[in-house]
Motif scaffolding. Structure first.
Motif, PDB file in Angstrom:
ATOM      1  N   LYS A 128     -49.301 128.512 -25.052  1.00 11.69           N
ATOM      2  CA  LYS A 128     -48.372 127.363 -24.997  1.00 11.69           C
ATOM      3  C   LYS A 128     -47.145 127.710 -24.144  1.00 11.69           C
ATOM      4  CE  LYS A 128     -48.744 125.936 -29.626  1.00 11.69           C
ATOM      5  NZ  LYS A 128     -47.976 125.758 -30.842  1.00 11.69           N
ATOM      6  N   THR A 129     -46.585 128.886 -24.420  1.00  9.85           N
ATOM      7  CA  THR A 129     -45.373 129.308 -23.693  1.00  9.85           C
ATOM      8  C   THR A 129     -45.685 129.499 -22.212  1.00  9.85           C
ATOM      9  OG1 THR A 129     -44.474 130.291 -25.678  1.00  9.85           O
ATOM     10  CG2 THR A 129     -43.583 131.117 -23.613  1.00  9.85           C
ATOM     11  N   VAL A 179     -31.061 150.909 -22.746  1.00 13.03           N
ATOM     12  CA  VAL A 179     -30.028 150.246 -23.544  1.00 13.03           C
ATOM     13  C   VAL A 179     -30.678 149.638 -24.786  1.00 13.03           C
ATOM     14  CG1 VAL A 179     -28.425 148.261 -23.553  1.00 13.03           C
ATOM     15  CG2 VAL A 179     -28.545 149.735 -21.535  1.00 13.03           C
ATOM     16  N   CYS A 180     -29.915 149.605 -25.891  1.00 14.43           N
ATOM     17  CA  CYS A 180     -30.403 149.005 -27.154  1.00 14.43           C
ATOM     18  C   CYS A 180     -29.527 147.824 -27.549  1.00 14.43           C
ATOM     19  CB  CYS A 180     -30.197 150.015 -28.282  1.00 14.43           C
ATOM     20  SG  CYS A 180     -31.654 150.749 -28.891  1.00 14.43           S
ATOM     21  N   LEU A 181     -30.143 146.709 -27.878  1.00  9.70           N
ATOM     22  CA  LEU A 181     -29.375 145.589 -28.441  1.00  9.70           C
ATOM     23  C   LEU A 181     -29.599 145.545 -29.953  1.00  9.70           C
ATOM     24  CD1 LEU A 181     -29.899 142.635 -25.908  1.00  9.70           C
ATOM     25  CD2 LEU A 181     -28.254 144.525 -25.855  1.00  9.70           C
ATOM     26  N   CYS A 182     -28.503 145.318 -30.687  1.00 10.21           N
ATOM     27  CA  CYS A 182     -28.556 145.343 -32.152  1.00 10.21           C
ATOM     28  C   CYS A 182     -27.940 144.078 -32.753  1.00 10.21           C
ATOM     29  CB  CYS A 182     -27.790 146.558 -32.674  1.00 10.21           C
ATOM     30  SG  CYS A 182     -28.341 148.110 -31.984  1.00 10.21           S
ATOM     31  N   PRO A 183     -28.654 142.956 -32.694  1.00 10.43           N
ATOM     32  CA  PRO A 183     -28.078 141.731 -33.259  1.00 10.43           C
ATOM     33  C   PRO A 183     -28.111 141.719 -34.788  1.00 10.43           C
ATOM     34  CG  PRO A 183     -29.901 141.245 -31.731  1.00 10.43           C
ATOM     35  CD  PRO A 183     -29.949 142.697 -32.051  1.00 10.43           C
ATOM     36  N   ALA A 184     -27.162 140.969 -35.373  1.00 15.20           N
ATOM     37  CA  ALA A 184     -27.280 140.566 -36.782  1.00 15.20           C
ATOM     38  C   ALA A 184     -28.278 139.397 -36.816  1.00 15.20           C
ATOM     39  CB  ALA A 184     -25.908 140.163 -37.312  1.00 15.20           C
ATOM     40  N   PHE A 185     -28.236 138.556 -37.816  1.00 18.06           N
ATOM     41  CA  PHE A 185     -29.274 137.530 -37.983  1.00 18.06           C
ATOM     42  C   PHE A 185     -29.259 136.494 -36.861  1.00 18.06           C
ATOM     43  CE2 PHE A 185     -28.171 139.170 -42.130  1.00 18.06           C
ATOM     44  CZ  PHE A 185     -29.417 139.559 -42.602  1.00 18.06           C
ATOM     45  N   VAL A 186     -30.424 136.267 -36.290  1.00 16.62           N
ATOM     46  CA  VAL A 186     -30.593 135.282 -35.218  1.00 16.62           C
ATOM     47  C   VAL A 186     -31.589 134.224 -35.700  1.00 16.62           C
ATOM     48  CG1 VAL A 186     -31.176 134.939 -32.791  1.00 16.62           C
ATOM     49  CG2 VAL A 186     -30.295 137.160 -33.544  1.00 16.62           C
ATOM     50  N   ALA A 220     -41.081 143.003 -29.058  1.00 15.97           N
ATOM     51  CA  ALA A 220     -41.993 142.647 -30.156  1.00 15.97           C
ATOM     52  C   ALA A 220     -41.541 143.317 -31.451  1.00 15.97           C
ATOM     53  CB  ALA A 220     -43.422 143.071 -29.826  1.00 15.97           C
ATOM     54  N   GLY A 221     -41.483 142.532 -32.526  1.00 17.38           N
ATOM     55  CA  GLY A 221     -41.052 143.107 -33.793  1.00 17.38           C
ATOM     56  C   GLY A 221     -41.500 142.269 -34.973  1.00 17.38           C
ATOM     57  N   ILE A 222     -41.610 142.907 -36.121  1.00 17.43           N
ATOM     58  CA  ILE A 222     -41.949 142.203 -37.364  1.00 17.43           C
ATOM     59  C   ILE A 222     -41.090 142.763 -38.506  1.00 17.43           C
ATOM     60  CG2 ILE A 222     -44.348 141.709 -36.716  1.00 17.43           C
ATOM     61  CD1 ILE A 222     -45.175 144.039 -38.642  1.00 17.43           C
ATOM     62  N   VAL A 223     -41.016 141.968 -39.590  1.00 21.40           N
ATOM     63  CA  VAL A 223     -40.437 142.458 -40.851  1.00 21.40           C
ATOM     64  C   VAL A 223     -41.576 142.440 -41.846  1.00 21.40           C
ATOM     65  CG1 VAL A 223     -38.507 142.217 -42.456  1.00 21.40           C
ATOM     66  CG2 VAL A 223     -38.465 140.991 -40.302  1.00 21.40           C
ATOM     67  N   ASN A 224     -41.916 143.591 -42.418  1.00 23.32           N
ATOM     68  CA  ASN A 224     -42.955 143.609 -43.449  1.00 23.32           C
ATOM     69  C   ASN A 224     -42.809 144.874 -44.286  1.00 23.32           C
ATOM     70  OD1 ASN A 224     -45.320 143.610 -45.006  1.00 23.32           O
ATOM     71  ND2 ASN A 224     -46.387 142.387 -43.458  1.00 23.32           N
ATOM     72  N   GLN A 260     -42.563 133.521 -28.470  1.00 31.15           N
ATOM     73  CA  GLN A 260     -41.577 132.705 -29.192  1.00 31.15           C
ATOM     74  C   GLN A 260     -40.306 133.524 -29.416  1.00 31.15           C
ATOM     75  OE1 GLN A 260     -43.772 132.226 -33.020  1.00 31.15           O
ATOM     76  NE2 GLN A 260     -42.148 133.479 -33.885  1.00 31.15           N
ATOM     77  N   GLY A 261     -39.331 132.898 -30.078  1.00 30.54           N
ATOM     78  CA  GLY A 261     -38.123 133.622 -30.500  1.00 30.54           C
ATOM     79  C   GLY A 261     -37.346 134.227 -29.328  1.00 30.54           C
ATOM     80  N   LEU A 262     -36.732 135.377 -29.589  1.00 35.28           N
ATOM     81  CA  LEU A 262     -35.862 136.002 -28.583  1.00 35.28           C
ATOM     82  C   LEU A 262     -36.618 136.405 -27.323  1.00 35.28           C
ATOM     83  CD1 LEU A 262     -33.589 138.137 -30.936  1.00 35.28           C
ATOM     84  CD2 LEU A 262     -32.791 136.393 -29.318  1.00 35.28           C
TER      85      LEU A 262
END
Ligand SMILES: NC(=O)C1=CN([C@@H]2O[C@H](COP(=O)(O)OP(=O)(O)OC[C@H]3O[C@@H](n4cnc5c(N)ncnc54)[C@H](O)[C@@H]3O)[C@@H](O)[C@H]2O)C=CC1
Ligand SMILES: CCCCC/C=C\C=C\C(=O)C/C=C\C/C=C\CCCC(=O)O
Length: 251
Positions: free
Chosen positions: A43-44, A177-184, A90-94, A14-16
């Motif tokens: 599903k994806t 390379v690193c991508l650094c988005p603000a809120f998506v 893959a990432g989480i906020v916790n 899901q997501g990005l």
């Protein structure tokens, strides 16, 4: 640039990660999608399979588990015979389970980067390629309501930049390379779980300051990072105002 290239994308149910995989498939690449969430991954996979047939495979994988991640790379190489791109997404906020936050975001990226180098370095039988690591604006600025998340994303930048300067990597055709988005606008920024952050008001104020980008806003920067073969070691911030390369800080 995209046609016939082979990619591994972690956290792509899901997501990005799903958006990035779709962009690659649409342009003719072959992609191994993987995620810890088996039902969402299934599903994806079905959705992509109906459009892109043999160009997509799927492998359930928790990036905190080295053996599971190794299997993703093994299966991709066995199926498609090569690897050209790794997206460590893959990432989480916790903040309550900050150990898990570090293990997924930073250690998971380290695991994926090491495997990417092993499979893509020319001196190891690869043809070179790109390792694209997902950091965040939270990897550039301090974030008082997600300190562990910010630490993990600062770590991703330091780790990526460090390898991008290593002659053994540069001389063997691998760039990073690193991508650094603000809120998506993905599930990650939903206020659905108190364990995500320490201070809802603080989070809300920063979201108001930066706004929320659609996933479409990230796509051109993602595509450009792949297409620009001179781009190695870039750390790219993405906000509603645009994308910018963050200069390397010097002491
Ligand atoms: N949404 C946002 O505002 C921003 C997101 N990012 C980063 O972009 C990346 C993608 O995030 P989103 O798509 O927004 O989040 P999301 O929550 O929509 O998707 C994350 C995906 O990672 C998977 N995942 C979680 N733990 C995993 C594990 N241990 N192993 C494998 N897969 C795992 C989830 O199941 C999910 O499918 C993350 O690294 C995130 O930190 C960076 C800046 C802003
Ligand atoms: C709605 C709850 C949000 C909790 C945070 C969740 C996910 C955030 C993911 C990100 O990667 C957000 C991206 C960047 C953080 C934003 C700004 C940092 C700069 C802070 C400042 O200037 O004060």
């Amino acid at each position: 640039m995209f046609s016939g290239r082979v990619a591994v994308v972690t956290g792509s149910a899901q997501g990005l990660g799903k958006v990035f995989s779709g962009v690659l498939l649409e342009r003719g690449s072959k992609v191994c999608i993987s995620d810890v969430n088996q039902s969402e991954l299934e599903k994806t996979y079905k959705e992509f399979k109906s459009k892109y047939a043999e160009n997509v495979i799927s492998q359930q994988c928790d990036v905190t588990d080295s053996e599971q991640l190794k299997e993703v790379f093994r299966k991709t190489k066995d199926t498609y015979g090569q690897l050209d791109l790794v997206v460590n997404n893959a990432g989480i906020v916790n903040e309550k389970n900050w150990q898990q936050c570090i293990d997924v975001n930073l250690n998971g990226t380290i695991r994926g980067t090491m495997l990417g180098m092993e499979y893509m370095r020319k001196d190891k039988g690869g043809k070179g390629g790109l390792i694209l690591n997902m950091s965040s604006l939270a990897g550039i600025f301090p974030v008082n309501y997600t300190p562990a998340y910010a630490a993990s994303k600062h770590g991703v930048i330091g780790y990526t930049r460090s390898w991008s300067m290593h002659p053994d990597v540069v001389n063997n055709g691998v760039r990073l390379v690193c991508l650094c988005p603000a809120f998506v606008d993905t599930d990650m920024i939903k206020m659905d779980d108190d364990s995500k952050f320490v201070g809802t008001d603080l989070a809300q104020q920063v979201i108001e300051k930066f706004g929320i980008m659609s996933t479409d806003h990230i796509i051109p920067v993602f595509v450009n990072a792949i297409e620009d073969e001179e781009n190695n070691g870039s750390v790219i911030s993405i906000t509603l105002k645009g994308a910018n390369k963050i200069p390397l800080p010097m002491p």
